[in-house]
Every structure is written in structure tokens, then in C-alpha cells.
Design an enzyme around this catalytic site. Structure first.
Site, mmCIF file in Angstrom:
data_model
loop_
_atom_site.group_PDB
_atom_site.id
_atom_site.type_symbol
_atom_site.label_atom_id
_atom_site.label_comp_id
_atom_site.label_asym_id
_atom_site.label_seq_id
_atom_site.Cartn_x
_atom_site.Cartn_y
_atom_site.Cartn_z
ATOM 1 N N CYS A 17 0.872 -1.185 0.000
ATOM 2 C CA CYS A 17 0.000 0.000 0.000
ATOM 3 C C CYS A 17 0.904 1.230 0.000
ATOM 4 C CB CYS A 17 -0.853 -0.004 1.256
ATOM 5 S SG CYS A 17 0.151 0.033 2.751
ATOM 6 N N HIS A 47 4.846 -4.916 8.872
ATOM 7 C CA HIS A 47 4.711 -6.264 9.418
ATOM 8 C C HIS A 47 4.967 -7.320 8.349
ATOM 9 C CE1 HIS A 47 2.212 -4.889 13.114
ATOM 10 N NE2 HIS A 47 3.501 -4.938 13.371
ATOM 11 N N CYS A 102 2.259 6.161 8.701
ATOM 12 C CA CYS A 102 1.379 6.322 7.530
ATOM 13 C C CYS A 102 0.443 7.513 7.776
ATOM 14 C CB CYS A 102 0.574 5.059 7.304
ATOM 15 S SG CYS A 102 -0.627 5.281 5.981
ATOM 16 N N GLU A 132 -0.538 -0.141 16.136
ATOM 17 C CA GLU A 132 -1.343 1.023 15.714
ATOM 18 C C GLU A 132 -2.330 1.420 16.813
ATOM 19 O OE1 GLU A 132 -3.260 0.767 11.836
ATOM 20 O OE2 GLU A 132 -4.809 2.149 12.506
ATOM 21 N N ASN A 229 -3.711 -6.638 8.312
ATOM 22 C CA ASN A 229 -4.482 -6.610 7.057
ATOM 23 C C ASN A 229 -4.405 -7.936 6.320
ATOM 24 O OD1 ASN A 229 -2.712 -6.279 4.452
ATOM 25 N ND2 ASN A 229 -1.658 -5.157 6.058
ATOM 26 N N SER A 271 1.926 -5.345 3.238
ATOM 27 C CA SER A 271 3.356 -5.245 3.520
ATOM 28 C C SER A 271 4.153 -6.381 2.884
ATOM 29 C CB SER A 271 3.586 -5.216 5.036
ATOM 30 O OG SER A 271 2.774 -6.167 5.679
HETATM 31 S S1 SF4 Z 1 -3.135 2.623 7.008
HETATM 32 FE FE1 SF4 Z 1 -1.751 0.850 6.995
HETATM 33 S S2 SF4 Z 1 -2.535 -0.478 5.335
HETATM 34 FE FE2 SF4 Z 1 -3.450 1.563 5.051
HETATM 35 S S3 SF4 Z 1 -2.125 2.674 3.611
HETATM 36 FE FE3 SF4 Z 1 -1.424 3.163 5.691
HETATM 37 S S4 SF4 Z 1 0.173 1.648 6.152
HETATM 38 FE FE4 SF4 Z 1 -1.006 0.870 4.425
#
Ligand code: SF4
Length: 295
Positions: A17, A47, A102, A132, A229, A271
Site C-alpha cells: 500500500c 509487518h 502512515c 497502531e 491486514n 506489507s
Molecule cells: S493505514 Fe496501513 S494499510 Fe493503510 S495505507 Fe497506511 S500503512 Fe497501508
């Protein structure tokens, strides 16, 4: 009678992503800039076991223990983000902080402050052990109740005037929707945000694997066991009645597992690097599967 054609349905919506790509770019940039100081990543950068092992081999250190970080180190914050106390401690140690959180995770951190300042009490749907969730809750622990499942609903304190629901970005989209409904039923005064906090890549990938799983007997998800995920992609596929397995690499796929399977789905977590997916596709093509891309 002709041999049944064997088909591999490959999710086009899969793999890295943008948050993971960005985090790994930050690591590469840091590796090229800091030659003297140790480079430390707080928590796993993303991860994925293979990605982490490759970086370790290049001298990057990983830790979840603030005390173990030396003064003046270059410290990369992982894509999953951290709470304010981590930044504070690193500043005290005079570390160079490279923040690879992120932006979609950061948005949820910001929402905690936004809603807390407006007087809301926050119900946060997430998993207690996930980095997270730990980071988001640390923004204002006394004003948040974690909801892991419906079992937590009776623990919501009832002495607040206004409630709002937020959630971890990588959960199962069907479960999140159901929990939102259950919270609404348990607490009719709760206010719902206009949309949940699942990131768009999580939603797109789950939708893709959901439609693939409907057409397949089995689904292979490439990703690590600690990747939220990736685990959710497996769950969504299983909910459609497909057998689903989560593998780090092609070597974990047992040939017997493919016996008698004519339609197989393949996808990968946010990931998981693409070369691992290619390894799985090669193996399946050798077993006689032909690839069809599924949007
Ligand atoms: S929230 Fe997590 S899965 Fe979604 S784009 Fe960001 S790093 Fe990627």
C-alpha cells in the site's frame, strides 16, 4: 473426458500500500544518509518477516524497547505510528527522528485530539496488542475505551455526554460495520463519523478477495502472521467458504494442499513484497494453473 482447466485468480488489488511504500522509501533514504550513527527502527517498519530480515542483514536494528536506544541514534518510527511519549523519550535522547507513520494512521491520531477537544468520549475499535492501536490510545488514554469485540460493550463508561467511534485502519470491513451497528444499539446517543477509518487499500483488497473467494475452492494470502491486514484477507476469504492460508513465502505451501484444487485465488497483504507473490505464481503455473487477473 478432457482435463478440468486449472485457474489461478490473481487479485490485481494486492501488495504494498502507499503507506508501506512510503515507509520503506524513508528507510532507504536514511540508509543512504546516515553512515556513522546506528539506524534503529522502533517496532517493525512494516509487518513482514522477509522485509525485516533483509533490512537486518543490511545493518538496520529493530527494537520495541525505548531504553535500549542509544543517545543520538537515527530512529525511524514505523508505518503503524506511536504515541506521544515515544517522541518525547527520543527527543530526550537527542535522537534524529525519521517519522514513517502512515498519513492515514496519523489522521486517526489527529481525530483523537480533535474529538477530545470538542468534549467527546472516544470508543476505538481495534486490537489491544497491535502497535497502531497502542499508539492511537496513547494519545489520550483516559478518554478512550478500546472495543475489541462485542464483549467490551458493557465496559463503556456511561457518564459522558457525547460519544464518537473511531477504528484501526486494517480491520475486517464486515466486522467493523457490524461492531458500529452493535455500538449504536448499545448506546443510541453515540455519534457516528460520516465514514469509518479503514484505509482505502484495506477496503479495496478485502473487496477483491471477497469476490475471488466466491469463485474459488482455496485462497493463498501472502503475508506475515503479525500483519493485521493480511490476516483479515484470510478471514474475508474464509467467510465466503474458501479454504484460506496465510504464507510468508512459497516454501510454506504444501503440494498436498493443492491436490484436487481447480480454482485457486492469490492475493497479498499490504506489507508483502511482490517478488514473494511471483514465487507463488511460478509454483502454481508449474502445477498447471493459468493466471486470470481479477480487479
Ligand atoms: S493505514 Fe496501513 S494499510 Fe493503510 S495505507 Fe497506511 S500503512 Fe497501508
Amino acid at each position: 473426458m478432457g482435463k478440468m482447466e486449472k485457474t489461478l485468480l490473481l487479485a490485481t488489488s494486492r501488495g504494498y500500500c502507499f503507506g508501506v511504500k512510503k515507509a520503506l522509501e524513508r528507510v532507504e533514504k536514511t540508509l543512504s544518509e546516515f553512515h556513522q550513527n546506528p539506524i534503529i527502527v522502533f517496532n517493525e517498519i512494516v509487518h513482514n518477516r522477509i522485509v525485516v530480515d533483509q533490512l537486518k542483514a543490511r545493518g538496520v536494528m529493530f527494537t520495541a524497547d525505548l531504553d535500549s536506544i542509544p543517545e543520538n541514534a537515527a530512529v525511524i518510527i514505523s508505518a503503524h505510528g506511536v504515541g506521544p511519549h515515544v517522541y518525547q523519550r527520543l527527543k530526550e535522547k537527542n535522537c534524529e527522528i525519521i517519522d514513517a507513520t502512515c498519513p492515514l494512521v496519523q489522521k486517526v491520531h489527529d481525530k483523537v485530539h480533535y474529538y477530545s477537544n470538542l468534549g467527546y468520549y472516544i470508543l476505538y475499535i481495534g486490537k489491544a496488542s497491535h502497535e497502531e492501536a497502542i499508539g492511537v490510545i496513547a494519545e489520550n488514554p483516559s478518554n478512550i475505551t478500546l472495543i475489541e469485540s462485542e464483549k467490551d460493550l458493557p465496559h463503556i463508561p456511561r457518564n459522558h455526554d457525547r460519544y464518537i467511534v473511531l477504528n484501526q485502519t486494517t480491520l475486517n470491513m464486515f466486522e467493523v460495520e457490524s461492531l458500529y451497528e452493535q455500538i449504536r444499539a448499545a448506546l443510541p446517543s453515540v455519534e457516528m463519523p460520516s465514514r469509518n477509518d479503514l484505509c482505502y487499500t484495506t477496503t479495496e483488497r478485502q473487496q477483491a478477495v471477497n469476490s475471488i473467494a466466491k469463485q474459488c475452492e482455496s485462497v493463498i494470502v501472502i503475508g506475515s502472521a503479525n500483519s493485521s491486514n493480511s490476516r483479515k484477507l484470510c478471514e474475508v476469504a474464509q467467510a465466503q467458504g474458501a479454504k484460506a492460508i496465510l504464507v510468508d513465502t512459497v516454501d510454506e505451501i504444501d503440494d498436498r494442499w493443492l491436490d484436487g484444487v481447480n480454482r485457486i485465488g492469490v492475493t497479498s497483504g499490504a506489507s508483502a513484497p511482490e517478488f514473494l507473490v511471483e514465487g507463488v505464481i511460478d509454483r502454481l503455473v508449474k502445477r498447471g494453473f493459468s493466471v486470470t487477473n481479477v480487479a
